[in-house]
Design an enzyme around this catalytic site. Structure first.
Site, PDB file in Angstrom:
ATOM      1  N   HIS A 106      -9.463   0.917   4.974  1.00 37.23           N
ATOM      2  CA  HIS A 106      -8.170   1.098   5.640  1.00 37.23           C
ATOM      3  C   HIS A 106      -8.347   2.044   6.828  1.00 37.23           C
ATOM      4  O   HIS A 106      -9.170   2.960   6.789  1.00 37.23           O
ATOM      5  CB  HIS A 106      -7.153   1.676   4.641  1.00 37.23           C
ATOM      6  CG  HIS A 106      -5.777   1.705   5.210  1.00 37.23           C
ATOM      7  ND1 HIS A 106      -5.343   2.713   6.034  1.00 37.23           N
ATOM      8  CD2 HIS A 106      -4.754   0.820   5.124  1.00 37.23           C
ATOM      9  CE1 HIS A 106      -4.105   2.453   6.417  1.00 37.23           C
ATOM     10  NE2 HIS A 106      -3.728   1.304   5.873  1.00 37.23           N
ATOM     11  N   GLY A 159       2.417   2.265  10.708  1.00 35.24           N
ATOM     12  CA  GLY A 159       3.341   3.391  10.521  1.00 35.24           C
ATOM     13  C   GLY A 159       4.044   3.821  11.793  1.00 35.24           C
ATOM     14  O   GLY A 159       4.652   4.887  11.843  1.00 35.24           O
ATOM     15  N   GLU A 188      -5.342  -5.042  10.676  1.00 35.23           N
ATOM     16  CA  GLU A 188      -4.335  -3.999  10.859  1.00 35.23           C
ATOM     17  C   GLU A 188      -4.614  -3.242  12.161  1.00 35.23           C
ATOM     18  O   GLU A 188      -5.428  -2.308  12.169  1.00 35.23           O
ATOM     19  CB  GLU A 188      -4.370  -3.021   9.694  1.00 35.23           C
ATOM     20  CG  GLU A 188      -4.068  -3.667   8.361  1.00 35.23           C
ATOM     21  CD  GLU A 188      -3.468  -2.664   7.385  1.00 35.23           C
ATOM     22  OE1 GLU A 188      -2.375  -2.943   6.891  1.00 35.23           O
ATOM     23  OE2 GLU A 188      -4.080  -1.617   7.140  1.00 35.23           O
ATOM     24  N   SER A 231       3.479  -2.135  10.347  1.00 38.65           N
ATOM     25  CA  SER A 231       4.931  -2.168  10.560  1.00 38.65           C
ATOM     26  C   SER A 231       5.569  -3.511  10.206  1.00 38.65           C
ATOM     27  O   SER A 231       6.505  -3.957  10.878  1.00 38.65           O
ATOM     28  CB  SER A 231       5.271  -1.766  12.004  1.00 38.65           C
ATOM     29  OG  SER A 231       4.827  -0.444  12.257  1.00 38.65           O
ATOM     30  N   GLU A 264      -6.743   4.490   7.864  1.00 38.53           N
ATOM     31  CA  GLU A 264      -6.609   5.927   7.592  1.00 38.53           C
ATOM     32  C   GLU A 264      -7.884   6.480   6.969  1.00 38.53           C
ATOM     33  O   GLU A 264      -8.258   7.627   7.195  1.00 38.53           O
ATOM     34  CB  GLU A 264      -5.375   6.170   6.704  1.00 38.53           C
ATOM     35  CG  GLU A 264      -4.096   5.997   7.511  1.00 38.53           C
ATOM     36  CD  GLU A 264      -2.953   5.342   6.784  1.00 38.53           C
ATOM     37  OE1 GLU A 264      -2.922   5.370   5.541  1.00 38.53           O
ATOM     38  OE2 GLU A 264      -2.070   4.776   7.470  1.00 38.53           O
ATOM     39  N   ASN A 282       0.868  -1.170   0.000  1.00 38.48           N
ATOM     40  CA  ASN A 282       0.000   0.000   0.000  1.00 38.48           C
ATOM     41  C   ASN A 282       0.910   1.227   0.000  1.00 38.48           C
ATOM     42  O   ASN A 282       1.483   1.575   1.020  1.00 38.48           O
ATOM     43  CB  ASN A 282      -0.883  -0.042   1.262  1.00 38.48           C
ATOM     44  CG  ASN A 282      -1.724   1.203   1.428  1.00 38.48           C
ATOM     45  OD1 ASN A 282      -1.763   2.052   0.539  1.00 38.48           O
ATOM     46  ND2 ASN A 282      -2.392   1.315   2.561  1.00 38.48           N
ATOM     47  N   TRP A 283       1.044   1.826  -1.171  1.00 35.98           N
ATOM     48  CA  TRP A 283       1.988   2.944  -1.302  1.00 35.98           C
ATOM     49  C   TRP A 283       1.442   4.227  -0.676  1.00 35.98           C
ATOM     50  O   TRP A 283       2.154   5.224  -0.586  1.00 35.98           O
ATOM     51  CB  TRP A 283       2.345   3.165  -2.775  1.00 35.98           C
ATOM     52  CG  TRP A 283       3.101   2.023  -3.414  1.00 35.98           C
ATOM     53  CD1 TRP A 283       3.490   0.844  -2.810  1.00 35.98           C
ATOM     54  CD2 TRP A 283       3.573   1.947  -4.764  1.00 35.98           C
ATOM     55  NE1 TRP A 283       4.159   0.046  -3.710  1.00 35.98           N
ATOM     56  CE2 TRP A 283       4.225   0.702  -4.923  1.00 35.98           C
ATOM     57  CE3 TRP A 283       3.499   2.807  -5.867  1.00 35.98           C
ATOM     58  CZ2 TRP A 283       4.799   0.298  -6.132  1.00 35.98           C
ATOM     59  CZ3 TRP A 283       4.072   2.399  -7.079  1.00 35.98           C
ATOM     60  CH2 TRP A 283       4.719   1.164  -7.203  1.00 35.98           C
ATOM     61  N   LYS A 284       0.174   4.234  -0.325  1.00 32.93           N
ATOM     62  CA  LYS A 284      -0.474   5.409   0.281  1.00 32.93           C
ATOM     63  C   LYS A 284      -0.239   6.654  -0.591  1.00 32.93           C
ATOM     64  O   LYS A 284      -0.123   6.534  -1.807  1.00 32.93           O
ATOM     65  CB  LYS A 284       0.006   5.584   1.719  1.00 32.93           C
ATOM     66  CG  LYS A 284      -0.220   4.307   2.542  1.00 32.93           C
ATOM     67  CD  LYS A 284      -0.036   4.478   4.014  1.00 32.93           C
ATOM     68  CE  LYS A 284      -0.250   3.144   4.704  1.00 32.93           C
ATOM     69  NZ  LYS A 284      -0.128   3.215   6.154  1.00 32.93           N
ATOM     70  N   GLY A 312       2.825  -1.113   4.314  1.00 29.52           N
ATOM     71  CA  GLY A 312       2.849   0.313   3.994  1.00 29.52           C
ATOM     72  C   GLY A 312       4.274   0.756   3.709  1.00 29.52           C
ATOM     73  O   GLY A 312       4.810   0.548   2.621  1.00 29.52           O
ATOM     74  N   GLY A 313       4.914   1.336   4.726  1.00 27.41           N
ATOM     75  CA  GLY A 313       6.250   1.937   4.574  1.00 27.41           C
ATOM     76  C   GLY A 313       7.252   1.065   3.838  1.00 27.41           C
ATOM     77  O   GLY A 313       7.944   1.531   2.923  1.00 27.41           O
TER      78      GLY A 313
HETATM   79  P1  PGA Z   1       2.880   0.254   7.660  1.00 29.11           P
HETATM   80  O1  PGA Z   1       1.396   0.427   7.048  1.00 29.11           O
HETATM   81  O2  PGA Z   1       3.432  -1.016   7.082  1.00 29.11           O
HETATM   82  O3  PGA Z   1       3.612   1.479   7.211  1.00 29.11           O
HETATM   83  O4  PGA Z   1       2.717   0.172   9.145  1.00 29.11           O
HETATM   84  C1  PGA Z   1       0.560  -0.675   6.913  1.00 29.11           C
HETATM   85  C2  PGA Z   1      -0.738  -0.254   6.281  1.00 29.11           C
HETATM   86  O5  PGA Z   1      -1.237   0.827   6.584  1.00 29.11           O
HETATM   87  O6  PGA Z   1      -1.305  -1.004   5.459  1.00 29.11           O
END
Ligand code: PGA
Length: 252
Positions: A95, A173, A167, A213, A97, A9-11, A234-235
């Site tokens: 998600h 994050g 999640e 993470s 967010e 997930n590149w956000k 994510g990251g």
């Molecule tokens: P993260 O994000 O790996 O940066 O913690 C995970 C996600 O939001 O899918």
């Protein structure tokens, strides 16, 4: 056996050139990776460019969101058909967010889930508790509420095709990863909910990713848990070696 599924997930990161370069690196270095499904979910404005780079590779394309209506006066929104037009197979829905920053409710997510399924996209439906909910021992209650709200009315056949991502919001994050035991407890509970609401066949078929993470150095231990079938990253999905390092941790 459920096939491990690692999605990035590149956000809201990267620019066009960096998105293309990342996709090219992933294509180059994922050749010969067998036994695991891979997908990337770039920002919607780069779906077309990234889709062209990964076409014909083993990496599938996913979107980070979609709107439930088919077309019309919905300024700023994107439909299921538009995503399919660009070659998307998956769409991340619910998600944290979008739930907590952008105010999406289970009811809104549920409409998107149905639109995606109807149009032939595979939803990756996210559930997860806030830190205060975990500390108040409400994790399983929250997961059940989100499951029932976001997935209401999904048929047995549809559920078998869908992907769930657990999640924990406090792990996203933050660098604070859930321990394999903490994650496995919730994954097992999700599987129990699937069995209660559907049946054993559905519970055994649905892939449940862990997200929060995930890094190359913690992936193998998480992915070795019996009910963790992959990762939503994510990251670490923004770096070729890290994303593929996570994929390398999937059991063969
Ligand atoms: P993260 O994000 O790996 O940066 O913690 C995970 C996600 O939001 O899918």
């Amino acid at each position: 056996m459920r096939r491990p599924f690692i999605a990035g997930n590149w956000k809201m990161n990267l620019d066009r050139a960096a998105a293309i370069a990342l996709a090219e690196g992933l294509v180059k270095h994922s050749e010969g990776k067998v036994g695991v499904d891979l997908a990337v979910c770039p920002p919607s404005v780069y779906l077309d460019a990234v889709g062209r780079v990964i076409a014909g590779s083993k990496i599938a394309l996913g979107a980070q969101n979609v709107y439930h209506e088919a077309n019309g006066a919905y300024t700023g929104e994107i439909s299921v058909a538009m995503l399919q037009d660009l070659g998307c197979k998956y769409v991340i829905l619910g998600h944290s967010e979008r739930r907590h920053v952008l105010g999406e409710t289970d009811a809104a997510i549920n409409k998107k889930v149905h639109a995606a399924l109807k149009g032939g996209l595979v939803p990756i439906v996210c559930v997860g508790e806030l830190l205060e909910e975990r500390e108040a021992s409400k994790t399983l209650e929250v997961i059940r509420r989100q499951f029932d709200g976001s997935l209401a009315g999904v048929s047995e056949a549809q559920m078998k095709t869908l992907v769930i991502a657990y999640e924990p919001v406090w792990a996203i994050g933050t660098g604070k990863v859930a321990t394999p035991a903490q994650a496995e407890e919730v994954h097992l509970d999700l599987r129990k909910i699937l069995q209660e609401r559907y049946n054993k066949g559905v519970a055994e078929a649905v892939r449940i990713q862990y997200g929060g993470s995930v890094k190359p150095d913690n992936a193998a231990e998480l992915l070795a848990q019996p009910d963790i079938d992959g990762a939503l990253v994510g990251g670490a999905s923004l770096k070729v070696d890290q994303f593929l390092g996570i994929a390398a941790g999937a059991p063969k």
